[in-house]
Design an enzyme around this catalytic site. Structure first.
Site, PDB file in Angstrom:
ATOM      1  CD  GLU A  46      -1.123  -0.282   3.712  1.00 35.41           C
ATOM      2  OE1 GLU A  46      -2.064  -1.055   3.509  1.00 35.41           O
ATOM      3  OE2 GLU A  46      -0.850   0.197   4.824  1.00 35.41           O
ATOM      4  CG  ASN A  47       4.970   0.970   1.062  1.00 37.41           C
ATOM      5  OD1 ASN A  47       4.436  -0.099   0.772  1.00 37.41           O
ATOM      6  ND2 ASN A  47       6.280   1.084   1.194  1.00 37.41           N
TER       7      ASN A  47
END
Lengths: 219, 231
Positions: A46-47
């Site tokens: 998700e980063n």
């Protein structure tokens, strides 16, 4: 009872060829170790990464390459990098096929609680609320009971919830269960050596048992 | 080309006042503006509101600003790695606004893109939804969230040019490009600063229009939180 690795191993059998998958922190991260090599899947971080590779060797360590758990990683072949808004655009937009995450509690209608224990330090929800609100296919990895023996599969969550009516399947240390759209945990498989009676006694929410319940099979 | 270059971090942050709103790029300690954080520590300011996905660790990143009591409020999605943060929060010395990570990112993006509000499914039915407007689209409930804008946004890129164009590396990109768009003044620190014209325009992630000040940083530590090696 399954170990954490065995829970991950059992969840890996749910993975299908061609899927884009988001793995949460903890047991879900271990799932990557058990995905069969003949399956082509892409892991989303998700980063801002599609295509998480294996952990680096000492020589490969790069502080500019980490996963959502802040661990050092490498890039898989064919990976792509992007910013945080785009990362959650692909999550909310329904482009990620499978989300695997941990839970403190799940209710019989599929609500999940995994971000906050009132009275204890609040660390934040990170991306969990976005993930559970958006994914069509959510599998939860969890312990069936707390350390004091209380069921974590409940009629209703007692902890602040992360999302409503979103969990489709649970793999616990005791069983594989489906959460039915009309409510209730449908028992699908037992962990080796665990009886239906034991699962019944440790499931506080509505448990549905239809016919013979097979033991999980591990390769 | 308009030259956005300033001499160093001290000059770049010299006019940041007390009680203003800052955005800071980074995910964990990856892609944080180390030089500007050090320069802010030398300033005698406080009451800052900081928008950042995380709050650093005790002795690095935003954790250093917390320790010096320069921060009034954090707007973040996950703050779990910081004991000083916890102490200040439990003592009521620090405010914190916890926001789902995708909502945080989109609020920042919206702030930079002139979109005052949007609807998201994240947080529906949870305490995040309390007091917020909801609306049903195609049978599903969504929550209205507002844009986020800042007085200053401080970002870290890998390469930049004097016109303010930026290129990021790896997952150090994270919140940096969107925060660059959402600050009235965006300060960019880069590992390598080149004259305008030397970066390939096809590879620019942040166009220079968003960046007001740029400088080449020094002595990057790039601390790793969870060094994980394959067995």
């Amino acid at each position: 009872m399954l170990t954490k690795d065995q829970i991950a191993q059992r969840i890996a059998k749910e993975v299908k060829n061609g899927q884009y998958i988001n793995l949460g922190i903890g047991i879900p991260t271990l799932v990557a170790n058990y995905i069969p090599e003949d399956l082509d899947v892409v892991l989303q971080s998700e980063n801002g990464l599609l295509g998480i590779g294996p952990f680096p060797t000492e020589a490969e360590v790069d502080p500019d390459l980490i996963n959502a758990g802040k661990q050092t990683i490498t890039l898989a072949k064919g990976s792509a990098l992007f910013n945080s808004a785009e990362s959650f655009a692909m999550i909310r937009g329904g482009h990620v096929h499978l989300t695997i995450l941990g839970a403190m509690e799940v209710s019989e209608n599929g609500d999940i609680a995994n971000w906050k224990i009132p009275g204890k330090m609040v660390k934040g929800m990170g991306g969990a609320m976005d993930l559970v609100a958006s994914a069509d296919n959510i599998i939860v990895a969890m312990q069936h009971c707390s350390k004091s023996g209380e069921s974590k599969l409940l009629p209703a969550c007692s902890l602040p919830i992360t999302g409503i009516r979103c969990v489709k399947k649970i793999v616990s240390d005791l069983a594989v269960l489906e959460v039915l759209p009309e409510g209730g945990f449908l028992l699908k498989e037992r962990a080796p050596g665990v009886s239906v009676e034991e699962i019944k006694s440790k499931t506080a929410g509505k448990l549905i048992i239809e016919g013979e319940i097979p033991e999980m099979i591990f390769d | 080309m308009i030259d956005k270059t300033v001499k160093n971090a001290q000059v770049a942050v010299a006019d940041i006042p007390s009680n203003c709103m800052l955005m800071m790029g980074g995910f964990g300690l990856s892609g944080i503006p180390e030089n500007c954080i050090s320069a802010l520590l030398e300033r005698d300011i406080n009451g800052l509101t900081i928008v950042s996905n995380n709050a650093g660790v005790d002795d690095f990143g935003i954790g250093l600003l917390l320790k010096k009591r320069m921060v009034k409020k954090m707007i973040s999605s996950y703050v779990g790695e910081n004991a000083e943060f916890e102490r200040q929060l439990l003592n009521g010395e620090l405010e914190v606004d916890l926001i789902p990570q995708g909502t945080l990112a989109e609020r920042v993006r919206a702030g930079g893109a002139g979109i005052p509000a949007f609807f998201t499914p994240a947080g529906v039915g949870t305490e995040v939804a309390e007091g917020k407007e909801t609306r049903v689209f195609e049978g599903k409930t969504y929550l209205m969230e507002n844009w986020l804008k800042a007085d200053f946004s401080i970002v870290k890129a890998w390469k930049g040019d004097t016109a303010g164009n930026l290129i990021y590396k790896g997952t150090a990109r994270n919140f940096n490009p969107i925060m660059a768009t959402a600050g009235k003044i965006c300060i960019a620190e880069v590992e390598e600063l080149v004259p305008a014209g030397e970066l390939d325009p096809n590879e620019i992630h942040t166009p220079g229009i968003y960046v007001q000040r740029i400088f080449q940083g020094v002595n990057y530590e790039k601390r790793i939180e969870q060094r994980t090696i394959s067995k």
